[in-house]
Motif scaffolding. Structure first.
Motif, short mmCIF file in Angstrom:
data_model
loop_
_atom_site.label_atom_id
_atom_site.label_comp_id
_atom_site.label_asym_id
_atom_site.label_seq_id
_atom_site.Cartn_x
_atom_site.Cartn_y
_atom_site.Cartn_z
N ILE B 192 -26.97 -14.98 -10.02
CA ILE B 192 -27.43 -14.15 -8.91
C ILE B 192 -28.68 -14.78 -8.32
O ILE B 192 -29.32 -15.63 -8.93
CB ILE B 192 -27.74 -12.72 -9.39
N VAL B 194 -32.51 -15.03 -7.39
CA VAL B 194 -33.68 -14.61 -8.17
C VAL B 194 -34.80 -14.23 -7.22
O VAL B 194 -35.14 -14.99 -6.32
CB VAL B 194 -34.15 -15.74 -9.11
N GLU B 195 -35.38 -13.07 -7.45
CA GLU B 195 -36.40 -12.55 -6.54
C GLU B 195 -37.77 -12.90 -7.11
O GLU B 195 -38.11 -12.51 -8.22
CB GLU B 195 -36.24 -11.03 -6.47
N TYR B 196 -38.55 -13.67 -6.36
CA TYR B 196 -39.92 -13.93 -6.75
C TYR B 196 -40.85 -13.23 -5.78
O TYR B 196 -40.41 -12.71 -4.76
CB TYR B 196 -40.22 -15.43 -6.72
N LYS B 197 -42.15 -13.28 -6.05
CA LYS B 197 -43.09 -12.71 -5.07
C LYS B 197 -43.13 -13.64 -3.89
O LYS B 197 -43.56 -14.78 -3.99
CB LYS B 197 -44.48 -12.61 -5.69
N GLY B 198 -42.69 -13.14 -2.74
CA GLY B 198 -42.79 -13.94 -1.54
C GLY B 198 -41.53 -14.69 -1.17
O GLY B 198 -41.42 -15.18 -0.07
N ALA B 199 -40.57 -14.79 -2.06
CA ALA B 199 -39.35 -15.51 -1.72
C ALA B 199 -38.22 -15.08 -2.62
O ALA B 199 -38.44 -14.52 -3.70
CB ALA B 199 -39.56 -17.02 -1.86
N ALA B 203 -28.77 -18.40 -6.01
CA ALA B 203 -28.21 -18.77 -7.31
C ALA B 203 -28.02 -20.28 -7.38
O ALA B 203 -27.88 -20.94 -6.36
CB ALA B 203 -26.87 -18.07 -7.50
#
Lengths: 184, 211, 110
Positions: B192, B194-199, B203
């Motif tokens: 899936i 991947v959700e990071y801070k800012g972006a 996958a």
């Protein structure tokens, strides 16, 4: 039964909360859920040098009915997920979950068809412990933080109030990709 | 059989001059070997011919590459050859079944590879069987080497090769009701974003063009 | 000595039942089978496979035999040759039963 849920709030309840929290956090009994490499570090934490017995936690109960803490150590595959959920369900309340390692917290380096991306898709997690694998001292730090949060757990009407507040905060929170990271 | 091997970071059209993007190699599977094969391979081939008169009929080709002997067998003769190898030539041990998927090799897409070890003679040989994707049946070798039981289940689970005569051919690694065979070349890696801070990072199989 | 022991046991159980949280979950009532769905148990009528009964019966019989062997072993010297011969006859008698069970397939689990 379940007197603790029915106490009226006040000084008595606060003292009872402190007492219950103190008694619950000492000698938490972990359930064995070592799946992969993190299990080796968990075993090392339970062994002689980094002793979990100092917290009364060296008894890793094989049966979930006698355990109160489930340390999910290792990657959970899609085939293992229902087993994990069943073991969690069979534990008696109060129960807590530590997601040990990167794979249990978020799927780790395995972003594919076989691995569940974070064990919080399956069970509610109290402490996420990153690392690949986390050193035994890091596991003990996570356990100590869990002890602190167990000590501060509220009962009865205070607990319901806290749950509502947390839910409201989560609903109004900004999604992660809108937050600013350290490099922004 | 020729196939293209390209670099993992196959980002085309980006001005990437590192060489990774444009690196395309033509790789060929080794062809038939001629006699003499070298080492103990000749002795194994001679013994097999003596013990199994239909040898020329069963063997599709013999490959000697990098010091290893591979016999490509027709699937109808597989059990006979395996029995001869186990009883007469003393290849007591079979290291399991591996599956291989060549999507570009029409009518011979799925291969099953059986490495054999002879403990008495200290010899190794490899059997390879090719089957088309439309009819992926191979006779099971569980009666010859009982240890192949779970290996054949794994090959079925990962590649879809059906072993006829297997005592219980079910999925072993994936959940029982999984659709698809994950280790085929055309099976998506899954995963899936991947959700990071800012972006949000997509996958792995969508990040760069993995050819 | 026994009163505080009993009291401790009873008090901890009663106190735990009174004060503990009561969170119902269907899985808690099912048998623990290492996380998988438990295999179905014998329903009405309590029809268990007979092999369990057989194993229990055989255990009882041979366990009683062993119980008879213990006092003989303890007073072996005093009983002497007479005791040895008599014990041999006893073991031979039970051995007939053992051979019967073996031949009739009572020791096969499946």
């Amino acid at each position: 039964m379940g007197l603790e849920d029915k106490l009226p709030s006040g000084i008595v309840l606060t003292s009872v909360e402190k007492l219950a929290g103190y008694m619950r956090k000492n000698s938490l009994w972990p359930a064995t859920f070592g799946l992969a490499c993190c299990a080796i570090e968990m075993m090392a934490a339970g062994a002689g040098r980094y002793d979990l017995a100092r917290f009364g936690m060296e008894v890793f109960r094989a049966s979930p009915r006698q355990a109160d803490l489930m340390i999910v150590a290792g990657r959970v595959t899609n085939k293992m997920a229902p087993v994990l959920r069943q073991i969690y369900d069979q534990m008696a309340a109060p129960k807590w979950v530590i997601a040990m390692g990167a794979c249990a917290s978020s799927g780790g380096m395995f972003n594919n068809y076989a691995v569940v991306q974070g064990v919080d898709h399956v069970v509610p997690v109290d402490i996420y412990l990153p690392g690949c694998p986390p050193r035994p001292e890091m596991l003990m730090d996570a356990i100590l933080k869990l002890h602190d949060s167990i000590f501060d757990e509220k009962l009865g009407p205070n607990r319901e109030r806290v749950i509502k507040e947390v839910e409201l905060a989560a609903m109004n929170a900004k999604p992660t990709h809108e937050l600013k990271g350290l490099l922004a | 059989m020729v196939h293209n091997e390209s670099g993992m970071f196959g980002a085309s059209g980006t001005g990437d001059t590192s060489g990774y993007g444009g690196l395309v190699r033509q790789a060929e599977n080794p062809g038939s070997a001629q006699r003499p094969y070298g080492g103990y391979f000749d002795q194994v081939a001679d013994d097999l011919e003596r013990a199994y008169p239909d040898f020329a009929d069963a063997i599709e080709k013999v490959v000697v590459d990098r010091g290893e002997l591979t016999l490509h067998i027709k699937r109808e003769r597989l059990v006979d050859v395996a029995n001869i190898l186990r009883d007469k030539l003393k290849f007591e041990m079979c290291m399991g079944v591996s599956g291989v998927h060549y999507p570009t090799d029409t009518n011979r897409e799925l291969h099953a590879v059986y490495p054999l070890l002879s403990i008495t003679n200290n010899q190794r040989v490899r059997l390879e069987v090719s089957v088309p994707d439309t009819d992926p049946h191979i006779p099971s070798l569980v009666e010859v080497w009982a240890g192949n039981n779970w290996h054949e289940r794994e090959t079925f689970d990962m590649f879809g090769i059906i072993f006829d005569g297997h005592p219980g051919l079910t999925r072993i690694l994936m959940p029982d009701d999984w659709q698809g065979h994950p280790q085929r070349k055309d099976y998506d890696l899954g995963g899936i974003a991947v959700e990071y801070k800012g972006a949000t990072i997509p996958a792995p199989s969508e990040r760069r063009s993995y050819k | 000595m026994i009163v505080p022991g009993l009291a401790f046991g009873i008090i901890s159980i009663v106190l735990g039942a009174l004060t503990g949280p009561a969170r119902y979950n269907r899985a808690k009532l099912e048998a623990y089978e290492c996380g998988i769905e438990p295999s179905p148990q014998a329903a009405e009528g309590g029809r268990f496979p007979v092999k369990y009964f057989l194993t229990a019966m055989l255990f009882i019989i041979f366990d009683i035999e062993i119980v008879f062997l213990y006092p003989w072993a303890v007073t072996f010297d005093a009983l002497g040759l007479f005791g040895l011969v008599e014990m041999a006859i006893f073991i031979a008698t039970v051995f007939v039963a053992y051979a019967y069970v073996w031949r009739r397939g009572g020791l096969e689990w499946d």
